[in-house]
Write a protein that holds these residues in place. Structure first.
Motif, short mmCIF file in Angstrom:
data_model
loop_
_atom_site.label_atom_id
_atom_site.label_comp_id
_atom_site.label_asym_id
_atom_site.label_seq_id
_atom_site.Cartn_x
_atom_site.Cartn_y
_atom_site.Cartn_z
N PRO A 707 28.62 20.70 -33.16
CA PRO A 707 28.53 21.19 -34.86
C PRO A 707 27.71 20.20 -35.81
N VAL A 708 27.04 19.36 -35.50
CA VAL A 708 25.84 18.90 -36.11
C VAL A 708 24.63 19.31 -36.09
N SER A 709 24.25 19.61 -34.90
CA SER A 709 22.80 20.11 -34.47
C SER A 709 22.86 21.54 -34.52
N GLY A 710 23.80 22.16 -34.11
CA GLY A 710 23.70 23.61 -33.68
C GLY A 710 23.08 23.79 -32.35
N GLN A 711 23.06 22.77 -31.47
CA GLN A 711 22.35 23.16 -30.37
C GLN A 711 23.53 23.54 -29.15
N PRO A 712 23.37 24.60 -28.49
CA PRO A 712 24.27 25.17 -27.64
C PRO A 712 24.55 24.13 -26.15
N GLU A 713 25.70 24.19 -25.77
CA GLU A 713 25.90 23.33 -24.62
C GLU A 713 25.54 24.31 -23.40
N SER A 714 24.56 23.85 -22.89
CA SER A 714 23.70 24.87 -21.91
C SER A 714 24.17 24.20 -20.53
N LYS A 715 24.95 23.40 -20.22
CA LYS A 715 24.87 22.67 -18.92
C LYS A 715 26.57 22.59 -18.38
N ALA A 716 27.60 23.32 -19.26
CA ALA A 716 28.76 23.04 -18.66
C ALA A 716 29.72 24.19 -19.08
N THR A 717 29.24 25.51 -18.60
CA THR A 717 30.02 26.54 -19.01
C THR A 717 31.07 26.68 -17.65
N PRO A 718 32.35 26.97 -17.84
CA PRO A 718 33.23 27.15 -16.86
C PRO A 718 32.86 28.71 -16.14
N ALA A 719 32.92 28.32 -14.86
CA ALA A 719 32.30 29.65 -13.89
C ALA A 719 33.33 29.57 -12.70
N ALA A 720 33.23 30.89 -12.18
CA ALA A 720 33.70 30.98 -10.83
C ALA A 720 32.63 31.46 -9.89
N ILE A 721 32.85 31.32 -8.64
CA ILE A 721 31.82 31.77 -7.67
C ILE A 721 32.62 32.31 -6.28
N ALA A 722 31.95 33.52 -5.76
CA ALA A 722 32.41 34.25 -4.95
C ALA A 722 31.46 34.64 -3.68
N PRO A 723 31.77 35.03 -2.43
CA PRO A 723 30.67 35.21 -1.80
C PRO A 723 30.30 36.77 -1.97
N HIS A 724 28.94 36.80 -1.67
CA HIS A 724 28.66 38.47 -1.92
C HIS A 724 27.74 38.68 -0.68
N ALA A 725 28.07 39.76 -0.02
CA ALA A 725 27.42 40.36 1.37
C ALA A 725 26.49 41.32 0.98
N PHE A 726 25.38 41.13 1.85
CA PHE A 726 24.60 42.33 1.78
C PHE A 726 24.53 42.57 3.46
N ALA A 727 24.01 44.08 3.57
CA ALA A 727 23.94 44.33 4.99
C ALA A 727 22.75 43.62 5.56
N ARG A 728 21.70 43.76 4.92
CA ARG A 728 20.27 43.44 5.39
C ARG A 728 19.50 42.54 4.23
N GLN A 729 18.51 41.67 4.77
CA GLN A 729 17.89 40.89 4.10
C GLN A 729 16.40 41.05 4.38
N GLY A 730 15.36 40.88 3.44
CA GLY A 730 13.98 41.02 4.20
C GLY A 730 13.02 40.70 3.09
N PHE A 731 11.98 41.67 3.09
CA PHE A 731 10.99 41.27 1.91
C PHE A 731 10.22 42.70 1.61
N LEU A 732 9.68 42.69 0.62
CA LEU A 732 8.67 43.80 0.21
C LEU A 732 7.36 43.28 -0.21
N LEU A 733 6.34 43.51 0.15
CA LEU A 733 4.94 43.11 -0.47
C LEU A 733 4.28 44.41 -1.20
#
Ligand SMILES: Nc1nc2c(c(=O)[nH]1)N[C@H]1C(S)=C(S)[C@@H](COP(=O)(O)OP(=O)(O)OC[C@H]3O[C@@H](n4cnc5c(=O)[nH]c(N)nc54)[C@H](O)[C@@H]3O)O[C@H]1N2
Ligand SMILES: Nc1nc2c(c(=O)[nH]1)N[C@H]1C(S)=C(S)[C@@H](COP(=O)(O)OP(=O)(O)OC[C@H]3O[C@@H](n4cnc5c(=O)[nH]c(N)nc54)[C@H](O)[C@@H]3O)O[C@H]1N2
Ligand code: SF4
Ligand SMILES: [Mo]
Length: 905
Positions: A707-733
């Motif tokens: 409230p004094v500085s107007g700086q956002p709280e960037s380090k403590a947002t409530p969050a959820a996490i869930a697994p996310h699967a992909f059939a394959r992984q790799g790379f493209l050059l």
């Protein structure tokens, strides 16, 4: 302090400086607020050799990994080199400077005439030079008549600024770097200095090694900086205020207070002490409020109480919180109470983030300051107005960053000029910010690069700014030291200095006072304003530099402010004998409020998302991302999670997870690690839509501000996490930047001669090869498929080098063994599939590369057909259909024929 040869790259990435041949240009690193001196020797081909400046008092020759790699970031790939204007169809076309600036001046003037000055705004950056900032601030606050100038420093240093002002009456860092060499105790609060201020961290380490100084690190997670700590306090998010309140109570209880200093030079002590005692009267209560062990709290209190030479250095774990100003003041209170301020080896020390966050604060780049450390008091408005001969002074504070973008969303701000920052990535609630940008009547972006998330958010006019190495001016580092950034490269294309662009628009709007002939002229005016009717009232006074000639400015040595008229040297330390900047010259003890995070956890969002930095990337990677060396430190965006939380959420190490908050979601690689506290996640801030799919972490952060500085709280947002699967992984050059096809998750990294994309995808081989072909329609395609093991590889060739190379498998595939093939300008003769199948036969599989992808014809089948008598590609086509559809495998078939001794047909 650095007489010994420098160490090779370690955890902090601080490196040895190589020797040089020709005379270099002395300049300053454009990355962090340490402000290291750099020697740059141009190589004549647009690049430069980079070394640390042994004579610069910030680094004495040292550079960290980012500074050392500066030479790799000077290329012109992706640079914005000409003014551009968005066309009706959304594409950008090149326009002249005259037409771009006339349009800007005309449209700003008409919007101001129609809707008033507050309908326009500038959003600036701590990466601009002081001269850039000065001209922009003058234009808006003195001539357009609004104070809607804010900067990314709001996301960075605003709480420290507000805390300094509350305590000292001015935004002053009282100490200097030498204090880190001479302290007996260094407390790092919310700072991962080993990665974010590496050269200062080296100074601290050296002090610890040679003088036996102790290091206490206070962080919510284990970092590179906690590894060497004598005491690590893994504090609960937001607990710092309680910890330093408990410390103040302890100092008072144990007679560590400097009663004389408090009596002579301060006010508000009793009130603040009462508040601190109510909050955290002793170690036990402090331990409860901070989640720390009581024994650790007591150990810290005792160490602090008994060590006169203590520096408390703090950074974003303090600033970026809903009570960042109170956290800052809780720290300052402990130093004021003990009189440990401005003394050798003692003081509170705000570590500045950006190279010129300080310079921006000095000119008044924040919406709640006017200029030269003056605010919006009537006498200051009058004084600055007189100095500038300004027709239309802003009379009240403007909108701070988060409010500013809110006003953009609400249509109150119609025209916005963004320079040197990427708010569509870096502001909290970044998706909403990006959407708001799309609704502006006029969005002007001055940048070095052609495409950012902000430019993609709906810019109308793009202005090419000179980049580091091309531009020239001054920056101020964390210890108030003004250093020159000097040009050592010719400005490419039509790029111009930011200050000249703002001044040109000022002139085109018909204003006097913008006819600066050089950066030196801008600096001289800024210095004169700092001294104007000052008489010691304002600590920020660089009147001693107001008379510099062009050549003296060119040769300016790093100088600390204040440096008053008639003084040749600045001052290293302030306030040891009081003399604060309040009317009564006394420092003020601000009483901390009860610790509080902006948002409570809920069953849907049960974890705290902390965000921050990795060692070798800088912010949105527009520069550091160009370096191959730097990319290798961390190739992809990730989330750190404690093993217990990972088990609860069913996410696995090295898998993927979707991290979501009430604002947005990302898909990130998972790193399960006990270095992370239970209940908390950590994700880096660096990836944007330009460098990854689904990894803009700013989109997840809540827009809650202190409230004094107007700086956002960037380090403590409530969050959820869930697994996310992909059939394959790799790379493209790829030789060129692209958006990977195949509905893929991807993250881009610099590699030699191109770009590496880490991939994860559900698309099948056919979809992939079709998508690749559409990216390089004239290239020759070779595929390799081992269905049994789920391996798939494809390469597209142009002449005899690789354009695109794809590898996919059920688990991550390293691109390491392929990089030399990829980088080669001329591949060795012979079948092209040979290297594609490398290393894949180990399991004894019968895999043979697919040569004709259209008809799924393998190399083995073609070899068999040749040995059975096929003489040319037509015959092979007749027998196997290979090469009869798209034909892109015909060169490969011909090479196989030639290798088998068949004459070319
Ligand atoms: N490599 C690199 N260096 C940089 C930059 C970069 O992009 N890359 N950027 C520069 C800039 S602009 C800045 S502002 C600085 C930032 O420098 P730092 O502030 O050191 O970096 P961050 O990673 O943002 O955050 C610091 C630490 O605060 C901790 N923290 C989070 N919440 C709390 C809390 O409630 N209490 C405490 N005590 N700690 C907490 C985090 O876990 C994190 O380790 O770095 C500068 N240097
Ligand atoms: N979630 C979360 N968000 C954060 C933070 C965090 O810790 N967590 N940290 C915050 C902090 S401390 C900061 S400092 C910000 C940084 O965030 P930003 O400022 O948005 O990030 P940068 O990538 O540094 O953006 C600088 C832009 O300016 C361009 N540029 C560089 N030099 C010049 C120049 O001389 N002139 C012009 N015109 N353009 C130039 C670059 O190409 C780039 O596009 O992010 C903030 N956002
Ligand atoms: S410590 Fe900061 S200023 Fe010094 S070289 Fe590294 S990034 Fe640049
Ligand atoms: Mo920052």
């Amino acid at each position: 302090m650095f007489e010994e040869p420098m160490t090779s790259e370690g955890a902090t990435g601080v490196e040895t400086t190589p020797p040089r041949a020709t005379a270099p240009t002395r300049t300053t690193c454009p990355y962090c607020g340490v402000g290291c001196g750099v020697l740059a020797t141009p190589d004549g081909a647009g690049g430069a050799e980079i070394a640390g400046d042994p004579n610069h008092p910030a680094n004495f020759g040292r550079l960290c990994s980012k500074g050392t790699a500066l030479g790799e970031t000077l290329g012109l790939d992706g640079r914005l080199l000409h003014p551009m204007r968005r066309q009706a169809d959304g594409s950008f076309a090149r326009v002249s400077w005259d037409s771009a600036l006339d349009e800007i001046a005309g449209r700003l003037a008409s919007i101001v005439a129609r809707d008033g000055p507050d309908a326009v705004a500038f959003y600036l950056s701590g990466q601009l030079l002081t001269e850039d900032y000065y001209v922009a601030n003058k234009l808006m606050k003195g001539f357009i008549g609004s104070a809607n100038v804010d900067t990314n420093s709001r996301l960075c240093m605003a709480s420290a600024v507000a805390g300094h002002k509350r305590a000292f009456g001015a935004d002053v860092v009282p100490g200097c770097y030498e204090d880190l060499d001479l302290a007996d105790l260094i407390v790092l609060v919310g700072s991962n200095a080993a990665w974010c201020h590496p050269v200062l961290y080296r100074r601290i380490m050296r002090n610890r090694e040679t003088r036996g100084a102790k290091l206490v690190v206070i962080d919510t997670r284990q970092t590179a900086s906690t590894e060497d700590a004598d005491l690590f306090l893994q504090i609960a998010p937001g607990g710092d205020q309680a910890l330093f309140s408990g410390l103040l109570a302890h100092l008072a209880a144990t007679g560590a207070v400097d009663a004389d200093f408090v009596a002579q030079h301060t006010s508000g002590f009793d009130f603040a002490l009462d508040a601190a005692r109510r909050l955290a009267p002793d170690a036990a209560s402090t331990a409860r409020l901070t989640g720390l062990a009581e024994s650790d709290v007591s150990a810290f209190f005792a160490l602090f109480a008994e060590t006169p030479r203590v520096v408390t250095a703090f950074s974003q774990g303090v600033n970026q919180s809903a009570q960042g100003t109170d956290k800052t003041n809780a720290i300052l209170n402990c130093h004021l109470a003990t009189g440990r301020i401005g003394r050798t080896g003692a003081g509170p020390f705000s570590l500045t983030g950006q190279p010129n966050a300080m310079g921006g604060r000095e000119v008044g780049g924040l919406a709640n300051t006017l200029a030269a450390h003056m605010g919006f008091e009537p006498e200051s408005i009058e004084r600055v107005g007189r100095f500038w001969r300004a027709p239309r002074m802003a009379t009240q504070e403007g909108l701070k960053a988060v409010q500013m973008f809110d006003a953009v969303a609400k249509g109150k701000i119609k025209a916005l000029w963004i320079a040197g920052t990427n708010p569509a990535a870096s502001l909290p609630d970044a998706d909403a910010v990006r959407e708001a940008l799309g609704g502006l009547e006029l969005l002007i972006v001055s940048d070095n690069v052609r495409l950012t998330d902000t430019i993609g958010g709906g810019a109308h006019i793009l202005l090419p700014a000179q980049a580091w190495g091309e531009k020239s001016g001054t920056v101020t580092n964390s210890e108030r030291r003004i250093s020159r950034q000097r040009a050592f490269l010719a400005p490419p294309g039509e790029t111009r200095p930011d200050w000249a662009i703002f001044a040109d628009v000022g002139r085109r709007m018909g204003f006097d006072g913008f006819s600066f002939s050089s950066a030196a002229a801008v600096f001289a005016e800024h210095a004169a304003l700092s001294a104007f009717e000052n008489a010691g009232a304002r600590a920020f006074d660089i009147g001693g530099l107001a008379q510099l000639s062009e050549s003296a400015y060119a040769a300016l040595e790093p100088t600390q402010w204040p440096v008053r008229h008639g003084e040749a040297k600045g001052r290293a330390r302030l306030f040891a004998e009081g003399g604060f900047c309040t009317p009564a010259r006394r420092a003020h003890f601000a009483a901390p409020a009860t610790p509080r995070l902006a948002e409570a956890l809920t069953p849907d969002f049960p974890l705290r998302l902390n965000t921050g930095r990795v060692r070798d990337q800088w912010h949105t990677m527009t520069r550091s991302g160009a370096s191959v060396r730097l990319a290798n430190h961390t190739l992809e965006p990730y989330v750190d999670i404690h093993p217990d939380d990972a088990a609860t959420a069913h996410v696995v190490d090295n898998g993927f997870a979707r991290v979501a908050t009430a604002r947005g979601a990302c898909v990130l690689r998972v790193r399960v690690t006990a270095r992370q506290a239970r209940g908390q996640l950590f994700a880096p801030i660096h990836w944007t839509d330009q460098t990854a799919a689904q990894a803009r972490i700013g989109a997840l952060v809540g827009p809650h501000v202190d409230p004094v500085s107007g700086q956002p709280e960037s380090k403590a947002t409530p969050a959820a996490i869930a697994p996310h699967a992909f059939a394959r992984q790799g790379f493209l050059l790829s030789r060129h930047p692209l958006t990977p096809p195949g509905r893929a998750w991807w993250a881009r990294a610099a590699i030699r001669k191109g770009f590496g994309y880490l991939l994860a995808s559900d698309a099948d081989n056919l979809e992939w090869i079709e998508a690749l072909r559409s990216l390089a329609p004239h290239a020759e395609a070779v595929e390799f498929c081992d269905a049994a093991r789920g391996l798939y590889r494809a390469a597209l060739f142009a002449d005899d080098r690789i354009e695109l190379l794809l590898a996919l498998g059920p688990t991550p595939v390293s691109w390491e063994p392929w990089l030399d093939f990829f980088a080669a300008e001329h591949l060795p003769p012979g079948p092209r599939f040979a290297f594609l199948s490398q290393g894949t036969r180990a399991g004894g599989g019968d895999a043979s590369p697919v040569v004709c992808a259209c008809h799924n014809v393998s190399a083995a089948k073609i070899e068999a057909a040749i040995s059975e008598g096929c003489q040319d590609a037509t015959q092979i086509g007749a027998v196997l259909r290979a090469g009869t559809n798209c034909g892109s495998c015909l060169p490969e078939i011909r090479r196989m024929l030639a290798q088998a001794g068949r004459p070319p047909s």
